[in-house]
Design a protein around this motif. Structure first.
Motif, PDB file in Angstrom:
ATOM      1  N   MET A 104      48.597  28.404  50.239  1.00  0.00           N
ATOM      2  CA  MET A 104      48.933  29.126  49.011  1.00  0.00           C
ATOM      3  C   MET A 104      50.432  29.061  48.741  1.00  0.00           C
ATOM      4  N   GLY A 105      50.771  29.005  47.466  1.00  0.00           N
ATOM      5  CA  GLY A 105      52.169  28.940  47.043  1.00  0.00           C
ATOM      6  C   GLY A 105      52.556  30.109  46.178  1.00  0.00           C
ATOM      7  N   TYR A 106      53.710  29.973  45.559  1.00  0.00           N
ATOM      8  CA  TYR A 106      54.267  31.055  44.740  1.00  0.00           C
ATOM      9  C   TYR A 106      53.386  31.363  43.530  1.00  0.00           C
ATOM     10  N   GLN A 107      52.839  30.331  42.896  1.00  0.00           N
ATOM     11  CA  GLN A 107      52.015  30.540  41.716  1.00  0.00           C
ATOM     12  C   GLN A 107      50.726  31.284  42.050  1.00  0.00           C
ATOM     13  N   ASP A 108      50.178  31.053  43.257  1.00  0.00           N
ATOM     14  CA  ASP A 108      48.961  31.761  43.662  1.00  0.00           C
ATOM     15  C   ASP A 108      49.217  33.249  43.852  1.00  0.00           C
ATOM     16  N   MET A 109      50.450  33.615  44.241  1.00  0.00           N
ATOM     17  CA  MET A 109      50.771  35.019  44.477  1.00  0.00           C
ATOM     18  C   MET A 109      51.108  35.771  43.189  1.00  0.00           C
ATOM     19  N   LYS A 110      51.301  35.062  42.076  1.00  0.00           N
ATOM     20  CA  LYS A 110      51.682  35.713  40.831  1.00  0.00           C
ATOM     21  C   LYS A 110      50.488  36.342  40.120  1.00  0.00           C
ATOM     22  N   THR A 111      49.262  35.983  40.519  1.00  0.00           N
ATOM     23  CA  THR A 111      48.082  36.529  39.870  1.00  0.00           C
ATOM     24  C   THR A 111      47.925  38.008  40.204  1.00  0.00           C
ATOM     25  N   LYS A 112      47.188  38.708  39.341  1.00  0.00           N
ATOM     26  CA  LYS A 112      46.999  40.147  39.535  1.00  0.00           C
ATOM     27  C   LYS A 112      46.241  40.431  40.823  1.00  0.00           C
ATOM     28  N   GLN A 113      45.232  39.612  41.134  1.00  0.00           N
ATOM     29  CA  GLN A 113      44.478  39.743  42.374  1.00  0.00           C
ATOM     30  C   GLN A 113      44.408  38.374  43.040  1.00  0.00           C
ATOM     31  N   VAL A 114      44.934  38.282  44.254  1.00  0.00           N
ATOM     32  CA  VAL A 114      44.941  37.018  44.990  1.00  0.00           C
ATOM     33  C   VAL A 114      43.543  36.767  45.523  1.00  0.00           C
ATOM     34  N   ILE A 115      42.956  35.638  45.155  1.00  0.00           N
ATOM     35  CA  ILE A 115      41.597  35.280  45.579  1.00  0.00           C
ATOM     36  C   ILE A 115      41.691  34.040  46.456  1.00  0.00           C
ATOM     37  N   ILE A 116      41.274  34.171  47.714  1.00  0.00           N
ATOM     38  CA  ILE A 116      41.303  33.039  48.648  1.00  0.00           C
ATOM     39  C   ILE A 116      40.174  32.076  48.339  1.00  0.00           C
ATOM     40  N   ASP A 117      38.970  32.604  48.164  1.00  0.00           N
ATOM     41  CA  ASP A 117      37.800  31.798  47.832  1.00  0.00           C
ATOM     42  C   ASP A 117      36.864  32.658  46.993  1.00  0.00           C
ATOM     43  N   LYS A 118      36.280  32.054  45.976  1.00  0.00           N
ATOM     44  CA  LYS A 118      35.423  32.825  45.073  1.00  0.00           C
ATOM     45  C   LYS A 118      34.152  33.314  45.748  1.00  0.00           C
ATOM     46  N   ASP A 119      33.738  32.665  46.859  1.00  0.00           N
ATOM     47  CA  ASP A 119      32.527  33.084  47.559  1.00  0.00           C
ATOM     48  C   ASP A 119      32.775  34.201  48.558  1.00  0.00           C
ATOM     49  N   LEU A 120      34.013  34.578  48.775  1.00  0.00           N
ATOM     50  CA  LEU A 120      34.327  35.632  49.742  1.00  0.00           C
ATOM     51  C   LEU A 120      34.045  37.006  49.146  1.00  0.00           C
ATOM     52  N   PRO A 121      33.462  37.926  49.918  1.00  0.00           N
ATOM     53  CA  PRO A 121      33.332  39.310  49.445  1.00  0.00           C
ATOM     54  C   PRO A 121      34.712  39.933  49.216  1.00  0.00           C
ATOM     55  N   GLU A 122      34.768  40.883  48.310  1.00  0.00           N
ATOM     56  CA  GLU A 122      36.056  41.460  47.941  1.00  0.00           C
ATOM     57  C   GLU A 122      36.727  42.158  49.120  1.00  0.00           C
ATOM     58  N   SER A 123      35.933  42.855  49.955  1.00  0.00           N
ATOM     59  CA  SER A 123      36.514  43.581  51.091  1.00  0.00           C
ATOM     60  C   SER A 123      37.146  42.618  52.097  1.00  0.00           C
ATOM     61  N   PHE A 124      36.449  41.504  52.396  1.00  0.00           N
ATOM     62  CA  PHE A 124      36.974  40.543  53.361  1.00  0.00           C
ATOM     63  C   PHE A 124      38.163  39.780  52.776  1.00  0.00           C
ATOM     64  N   ASN A 125      38.100  39.486  51.473  1.00  0.00           N
ATOM     65  CA  ASN A 125      39.223  38.815  50.810  1.00  0.00           C
ATOM     66  C   ASN A 125      40.469  39.693  50.849  1.00  0.00           C
ATOM     67  N   ASP A 126      40.317  40.989  50.556  1.00  0.00           N
ATOM     68  CA  ASP A 126      41.464  41.905  50.586  1.00  0.00           C
ATOM     69  C   ASP A 126      41.999  42.064  52.002  1.00  0.00           C
ATOM     70  N   HIS A 127      41.109  42.025  52.992  1.00  0.00           N
ATOM     71  CA  HIS A 127      41.542  42.135  54.391  1.00  0.00           C
ATOM     72  C   HIS A 127      42.472  40.980  54.765  1.00  0.00           C
ATOM     73  N   LEU A 128      42.083  39.760  54.417  1.00  0.00           N
ATOM     74  CA  LEU A 128      42.913  38.598  54.749  1.00  0.00           C
ATOM     75  C   LEU A 128      44.214  38.604  53.947  1.00  0.00           C
ATOM     76  N   VAL A 129      44.126  38.986  52.682  1.00  0.00           N
ATOM     77  CA  VAL A 129      45.335  39.016  51.839  1.00  0.00           C
ATOM     78  C   VAL A 129      46.331  40.038  52.364  1.00  0.00           C
ATOM     79  N   ASN A 130      45.843  41.221  52.738  1.00  0.00           N
ATOM     80  CA  ASN A 130      46.739  42.267  53.243  1.00  0.00           C
ATOM     81  C   ASN A 130      47.305  41.935  54.612  1.00  0.00           C
ATOM     82  N   MET A 131      46.588  41.117  55.386  1.00  0.00           N
ATOM     83  CA  MET A 131      47.063  40.770  56.718  1.00  0.00           C
ATOM     84  C   MET A 131      48.188  39.745  56.671  1.00  0.00           C
TER      85      MET A 131
END
Length: 429
Positions: free
Chosen positions: A291-318
């Motif tokens: 991930m780069g700077y442009q990926d972090m500018k979005t309102k919600q950082v999404i690693i993969d569209k198939d990931l559940p929101e709770s697990f996606n937020d866990h990885l993003v916050n970590m």
């Protein structure tokens, strides 16, 4: 009844002109009748040197309230530009007689003054003998009086953007209060593996390699169960040789994951599930590291569209951090270098666990933005012994020469040897 109007022009000295005050950052509190509830006290100043044709018409209006002081002037960078091109008139209507008297007026735009009162008085008594100015302030006065239009615009922009220490302290306190009032996450804590850095905790007295690094310290049991429920993990568990070959043709996954999928144990179901979960976790770690700077500018950082929101937020916050603005209202997501290295170290540690503590760094590095040298240093920090060997690529034709590629492997052995930093002090004999 028709009203009559009588115009009273100002005198030659301009002493009988009326004053119009406009507050740029607020307005006065008035009651229902239009009367001011707490009127500020006004002071009006003119330049002492009345013989100077350029300065004799300079005026400064000061308004003081209980909590704020306002200053407006008809010269310099803070002067209202329209005042020099417009003529202001004020009409006073006598309702009983129906007569209106019209007077000339001067308009001043009042701005908040955040400096000390002593400095404000020095600014008001411009040209006085007791005035004390710094070299920078004197230079600004020269630019204001004799500078070109470009320099005057630059001076005006700098003065408007200036932040006083008191205002900065107020904004910093607001940001701290905003950060302290943020609600805690409902999910398990994402504390770093070791509180002092980015390396996972290790057992210094381990007698077996499997006891050096614990899988639960990298992927908590709660999140390990969540990984097992992911569609990607099920796809890895049920992968056949034909599917793996098709994925290699499509380049759906990186070479390291495809190579390890072909080696998953088929007899032991639990070991196969655990290895598939680790490979799925490595897949998402690779996505995060890319991930780069442009990926972090979005309102919600999404690693993969198939990931559940709770697990996606866990990885993003970590692996990312939020940085609040000075006013504590806006925030942005950052991916600092230390957390990038943390994702690589966790990826490398998981690869060691899957590969029975001997992994191919050159294969793991393919597709990553990180350099191979960085993976070598991280492997040494984990206590691995890094070896480099030459591997020959097969010939595709008789005319093609066999090429040699560097194969870098990291192996964890007991007792572990860590990379030591060179001493800054020369050794004394």
């Amino acid at each position: 009844m028709a009203a009559s109007m009588e115009y009273f022009p100002r005198g030659e000295e301009g002493d009988d002109e009326l004053i119009l005050a406009n507050f740029s950052h607020g307005r006065l509190n008035v009651n229902d009748d239009g009367a001011c509830l707490q009127p500020p006290s006004f002071s009006y100043f003119k330049h002492r040197d009345q013989a100077d044709k350029r300065r004799k018409n300079q005026r400064i209006l000061v308004a003081e309230s209980n909590s704020m002081q306002y200053i407006g002037q008809n010269f310099g960078v803070h002067a209202l530009r329209l005042s020099s091109h417009c003529k202001y008139l004020v009409g006073v209507l006598d309702k009983e007689s129906g007569k209106m008297k019209v007077y000339d007026a001067k308009s001043h735009q009042l701005r908040p003054w955040f400096g000390d009162s002593s400095k404000a008085s020095e600014c008001i008594t411009e040209g006085g003998e007791q005035e004390k100015l710094t070299y920078s302030e004197k230079n600004d006065r020269l630019t204001e009086a004799f500078g070109s239009s470009r320099k005057q615009r630059a001076l005006e922009s700098r003065l408007r953007s200036a932040v006083t220490p008191k205002a900065l302290e107020t904004l910093a306190n607001k940001a701290i209060e905003h950060a302290q009032t943020q609600p805690q996450s409902a999910y398990p804590s994402d504390d770093e593996a070791d509180s002092g850095g980015i390396l996972p905790p290790c057992n210094q007295k381990a007698e077996f390699l499997r006891d050096v690094y614990n899988l639960d310290d990298i992927i908590a049991p709660y999140w390990m169960e969540e990984v097992l429920k992911l569609p990607l993990t099920s796809e890895f568990i049920d992968a056949t040789d034909e599917q793996i070959t098709e994925w290699k043709t499509e380049e759906k996954y990186c070479e390291y994951i495809l190579d390890r999928l072909s080696r998953l144990p088929s007899s032991a179901a639990e070991e196969r599930q655990e290895a598939a979960c680790i490979l799925a976790y490595i897949h998402y770690l690779r996505k995060i590291s890319a991930m780069g700077y442009q990926d972090m500018k979005t309102k919600q950082v999404i690693i993969d569209k198939d990931l559940p929101e709770s697990f996606n937020d866990h990885l993003v916050n970590m692996f990312t951090k939020t940085s609040a603005s000075v006013d504590g209202v806006r925030s942005r997501r950052l991916f600092p270098k230390q957390l990038k290295e943390k994702s690589l170290i966790q990826m490398l540690t998981l690869a060691l666990i899957v590969d029975e503590f001997k992994t191919d760094l050159s294969l793991l590095q393919k597709g990553l933005t990180a350099h191979l040298t960085m993976l070598r240093n991280h492997a040494k920090a984990l206590g691995c012994r890094v070896k480099e060997s030459k591997s020959a690529t097969p010939k595709k034709s008789i005319l093609e020469k066999q090429s040699m590629l560097n194969c870098v492997t990291a192996e964890l052995q007991l007792p572990r040897k860590f990379k030591k930093r060179p001493s800054k002090r020369p050794s004394s004999n």
